[in-house]
Structures are given as C-alpha cells and as structure tokens.
Design a protein around this motif. Structure first.
Motif, PDB file in Angstrom:
ATOM      1  N   LEU A  83       0.836  -1.203   0.000  1.00 13.48           N
ATOM      2  CA  LEU A  83       0.000   0.000   0.000  1.00 13.48           C
ATOM      3  C   LEU A  83       0.870   1.251   0.000  1.00 13.48           C
ATOM      4  O   LEU A  83       0.572   2.231  -0.702  1.00 13.48           O
ATOM      5  N   SER A  84       1.947   1.208   0.768  1.00 12.85           N
ATOM      6  CA  SER A  84       2.883   2.332   0.802  1.00 12.85           C
ATOM      7  C   SER A  84       3.515   2.535  -0.576  1.00 12.85           C
ATOM      8  O   SER A  84       3.642   3.664  -1.064  1.00 12.85           O
ATOM      9  N   ARG A  85       3.897   1.429  -1.200  1.00 15.12           N
ATOM     10  CA  ARG A  85       4.501   1.500  -2.532  1.00 15.12           C
ATOM     11  C   ARG A  85       3.511   2.064  -3.555  1.00 15.12           C
ATOM     12  O   ARG A  85       3.880   2.868  -4.423  1.00 15.12           O
ATOM     13  N   ILE A  86       2.248   1.657  -3.435  1.00 10.33           N
ATOM     14  CA  ILE A  86       1.211   2.173  -4.345  1.00 10.33           C
ATOM     15  C   ILE A  86       1.068   3.679  -4.169  1.00 10.33           C
ATOM     16  O   ILE A  86       0.972   4.418  -5.151  1.00 10.33           O
ATOM     17  N   GLU A  87       1.071   4.132  -2.927  1.00 10.18           N
ATOM     18  CA  GLU A  87       0.960   5.575  -2.673  1.00 10.18           C
ATOM     19  C   GLU A  87       2.142   6.327  -3.273  1.00 10.18           C
ATOM     20  O   GLU A  87       1.977   7.382  -3.876  1.00 10.18           O
ATOM     21  N   LYS A  88       3.357   5.781  -3.119  1.00  4.51           N
ATOM     22  CA  LYS A  88       4.544   6.420  -3.703  1.00  4.51           C
ATOM     23  C   LYS A  88       4.420   6.483  -5.223  1.00  4.51           C
ATOM     24  O   LYS A  88       4.740   7.508  -5.845  1.00  4.51           O
ATOM     25  N   LEU A  89       3.958   5.371  -5.831  1.00  2.92           N
ATOM     26  CA  LEU A  89       3.808   5.350  -7.286  1.00  2.92           C
ATOM     27  C   LEU A  89       2.744   6.353  -7.743  1.00  2.92           C
ATOM     28  O   LEU A  89       2.901   7.007  -8.779  1.00  2.92           O
ATOM     29  N   LYS A  90       1.656   6.475  -6.990  1.00  5.64           N
ATOM     30  CA  LYS A  90       0.617   7.458  -7.334  1.00  5.64           C
ATOM     31  C   LYS A  90       1.185   8.871  -7.297  1.00  5.64           C
ATOM     32  O   LYS A  90       0.931   9.678  -8.201  1.00  5.64           O
ATOM     33  N   LYS A  91       1.960   9.165  -6.258  1.00  2.00           N
ATOM     34  CA  LYS A  91       2.551  10.501  -6.140  1.00  2.00           C
ATOM     35  C   LYS A  91       3.541  10.752  -7.272  1.00  2.00           C
ATOM     36  O   LYS A  91       3.570  11.831  -7.858  1.00  2.00           O
TER      37      LYS A  91
END
Length: 136
Positions: A83-91
């Motif tokens: 989930l953290s990685r997904i948030e980083k990728l979204k940003k």
C-alpha cells in the motif's frame, strides 16, 4: 427322641441349603463385582488414553494457531508495504503528469497525439538523414 432328632437333621439340612444358596449369591456378587471392577479399569484406561489424544490435538491446534498468526502478521506487513509502494507510485505519477502537462493556454493532447508526433519527427529525421546521404 427320633422326632426331635429328625427335626434337628431337617433344620441342619435347611441351614446347609441356605448356606449353599448364600454362597452361590456371594459368588455371583463377587463375579459381578470383579466384572464391574474390570470395566471400571478399562474405562479409566480409555479415559486416560482419550485425554492424551485430546491434549495432543489441542497442542497441534495451538501450533497451527501460532503459525497462522505469524503468517497473518507477515501478510499484513507485506500488505502495508505494498500500500505504501502504491501511494509512492501514485505521487510519482502525479508529479510526472504535472511536469508533462502543457503550459497554460495550450490545449491538452492525448496519447495518440504524442505517438503521431513522435512518428512524424522520426519520419522527418529519416528524410533529413536520406538527404544528407544523397549529398555525400
């Protein structure tokens, strides 16, 4: 005296018969008692064996529970990392899309526009290279 002697003999024989019956009853009761005692011992053995099986099964369930809990924690940690990685990728995607956005006043182009533009530039460069080859 013969009558009284006969009465005594009859009473004696009756007592012997009663003693014999009482012994038979005693033997019968002793046999029942032994049978009941054997059954009780068998039940105690079965009960102890069953308790051992239940304890073994309970221990196995505890081990399975600990394993499942450890696996759940691992999966939960992995989920949080993803989930953290997904948030980083979204940003990162937002930053890239904002940096590629056209300046104010220009219209926004679709992906097809950029593909066509790249193909046209490639064709132009190819033509220019052919012209240079022809001059030499």
């Amino acid at each position: 005296m013969t009558t009284s002697k006969q009465d005594v003999l009859v009473d004696n024989n009756l007592l012997k018969v009663q003693v014999k019956r009482m012994r038979e009853k005693l033997n019968q009761r002793t046999g029942q008692l032994l049978s009941l005692e054997t059954n009780r011992q068998d039940l105690e053995t079965v009960k102890a064996h069953r308790r051992h099986e239940i304890q073994f099964h309970e221990d196995m369930l505890k081990v399975q529970q600990k394993t499942a809990e450890a696996e759940r924690q691992t999966i939960s940690l992995e989920l949080q990392e993803r989930l953290s990685r997904i948030e980083k990728l979204k940003k990162r995607y937002e930053i890239v899309t904002l940096s590629m956005a056209p300046p104010e006043g220009e219209e926004e182009h679709t992906q097809v526009y950029y593909i066509l533009k790249a193909a046209q530039e490639k064709e132009e460069l190819q033509r220019h290279g052919d012209e240079l080859d022809a001059k030499t």
